[in-house]
Design a protein around this motif. Structure first.
Motif, PDB file in Angstrom:
ATOM      1  N   ASN A   1      -4.310   4.517   0.030  1.00 21.36           N
ATOM      2  CA  ASN A   1      -3.247   4.299   1.014  1.00 21.36           C
ATOM      3  C   ASN A   1      -3.708   4.668   2.417  1.00 21.36           C
ATOM      4  O   ASN A   1      -3.442   3.931   3.382  1.00 21.36           O
ATOM      5  CB  ASN A   1      -2.010   5.109   0.639  1.00 21.36           C
ATOM      6  CG  ASN A   1      -0.956   5.107   1.728  1.00 21.36           C
ATOM      7  OD1 ASN A   1      -0.833   6.076   2.489  1.00 21.36           O
ATOM      8  ND2 ASN A   1      -0.219   4.025   1.838  1.00 21.36           N
TER       9      ASN A   1
ATOM     10  N   CYS B   1       3.777   6.728   5.054  1.00 16.82           N
ATOM     11  CA  CYS B   1       4.529   5.716   4.313  1.00 16.82           C
ATOM     12  C   CYS B   1       5.987   5.656   4.763  1.00 16.82           C
ATOM     13  O   CYS B   1       6.673   4.663   4.492  1.00 16.82           O
ATOM     14  CB  CYS B   1       4.430   5.969   2.805  1.00 16.82           C
ATOM     15  SG  CYS B   1       5.341   7.401   2.214  1.00 16.82           S
TER      16      CYS B   1
ATOM     17  N   SER C   1       0.826  -1.205   0.000  1.00 14.08           N
ATOM     18  CA  SER C   1       0.000   0.000   0.000  1.00 14.08           C
ATOM     19  C   SER C   1       0.861   1.257   0.000  1.00 14.08           C
ATOM     20  O   SER C   1       0.590   2.221  -0.734  1.00 14.08           O
ATOM     21  CB  SER C   1      -0.927  -0.010   1.221  1.00 14.08           C
ATOM     22  OG  SER C   1      -1.658   1.191   1.317  1.00 14.08           O
ATOM     23  N   ASP C   2       1.918   1.257   0.814  1.00 10.16           N
ATOM     24  CA  ASP C   2       2.803   2.416   0.877  1.00 10.16           C
ATOM     25  C   ASP C   2       3.572   2.608  -0.424  1.00 10.16           C
ATOM     26  O   ASP C   2       3.787   3.748  -0.862  1.00 10.16           O
ATOM     27  CB  ASP C   2       3.771   2.275   2.051  1.00 10.16           C
ATOM     28  CG  ASP C   2       3.091   2.427   3.396  1.00 10.16           C
ATOM     29  OD1 ASP C   2       2.027   3.079   3.438  1.00 10.16           O
ATOM     30  OD2 ASP C   2       3.602   1.896   4.395  1.00 10.16           O
TER      31      ASP C   2
END
Length: 298
Positions: free
Chosen positions: A98, A258, A61-62
């Protein structure tokens, strides 16, 4: 004339070198941190642990957010958007995805740690990699389903800009944005309860020397989760409901998550770097041999 174009064309102040520098720094940190984290998790772990499964999905996701940042850097550095509404919509959805998926995966990691430490025997049938993958798939499915009406709503908003801008200063709101603060506050509450129960359980079951080390690690992880929710997730989720607030600083704060997420893995350094052949300890031995608050990577 070129100078005048830059200062008069973007009515929404798209030329913002400061934001370009900020997103550039996030890109420079987030890309190697998450790439190394994903490589290490896949290489050193067999993904039989629920926590490892959730961490892999969190890293993915990051990375999806990070790969969208170069265009934000270009946009704020030049004040122009040459790629059209479709690409703008895609990059915006990657950012929203995200925020939502990271919050879910962090919460799942906390719940998994709660089950492993507080209910090690009763939760063994729940804490399987198969169930973790199903939960992760459900999160991605939910995120994609939300994307459909949200991207359609955002496309109509972009058409009003006539392709001259992409990331507006004032918030773009869709009906789904009113649900997001509720979700974020709910997941923050779950994380706080999980961390409190884990800390209390470790303080009862560990000896004095192990108790100090583990409680420090638990509080560090709790502090990191708290930072990500209160600083990264909640301000933007609440801010988009206002008609006057400038959302760009909030988007910068949200993007920092992130860079913080890899710290969740590194706080469990021993379990993170060492390949484990046997993920779960049997029965009562699991209660005696808890060495890390990130149970499930061991």
């Amino acid at each position: 004339m070129h100078f005048l174009t830059h200062n008069t064309a973007p009515c929404d102040s798209t030329f913002s070198p400061l934001y370009s520098v900020v997103f550039g720094c996030i890109l420079a940190l987030g890309l190697p941190l998450n790439a190394v984290s994903l490589w290490t998790l896949l290489r050193h772990h067999s993904l039989k642990s629920p926590s490892a499964v959730f961490m892999v999905n969190l890293a993915v996701s990051d990375l999806l957010l990070v790969v969208s940042l170069p265009m934000r850097v270009y946009y704020y550095a030049t004040g122009t958007w040459p790629l059209g509404n479709l690409v703008c919509n895609l990059i915006t959805m990657l950012f929203h995805n995200n925020i939502r998926s990271s919050a879910f995966f962090i919460t799942f990691i906390s719940v998994d740690r709660l089950l492993a430490v507080v209910y090690p025997l009763r939760s063994r049938h729940l804490r399987t990699s198969s169930n973790a993958w199903k939960a992760a798939a459900l999160v991605w499915l939910l995120v994609l389903v939300i994307n459909i009406p949200e991207s359609m709503h955002f496309s109509k908003f972009l058409k009003e800009l006539n392709g001259s801008s992409c990331f507006p200063k004032t918030p773009h709101r869709s009906p789904l944005h009113y649900i997001q603060p509720v979700l974020m506050f709910s997941m923050l509450a779950v994380n706080m309860v999980c961390t409190a129960l884990v800390s209390w359980t470790l303080s009862r079951r560990l000896n004095d020397s192990a108790r100090v080390n583990n409680k420090v690690n638990v509080m560090l992880i709790f502090f990191l989760n708290l930072v990500m929710f209160i600083i990264c997730f909640l301000p933007l989720s609440v801010g988009i409901l206002s008609t006057n607030i400038h959302v760009r600083p909030l988007i910068c704060l949200a993007s920092v998550n992130c860079c913080l997420d890899p710290l969740l893995y590194y706080f469990c350094l021993d379990a993170f770097w060492k390949k484990k052949e046997d993920v779960d300890l049997p029965g009562e031995q699991q209660l005696k041999d808890i060495r890390s608050p990130c149970v499930g990577l061991e």
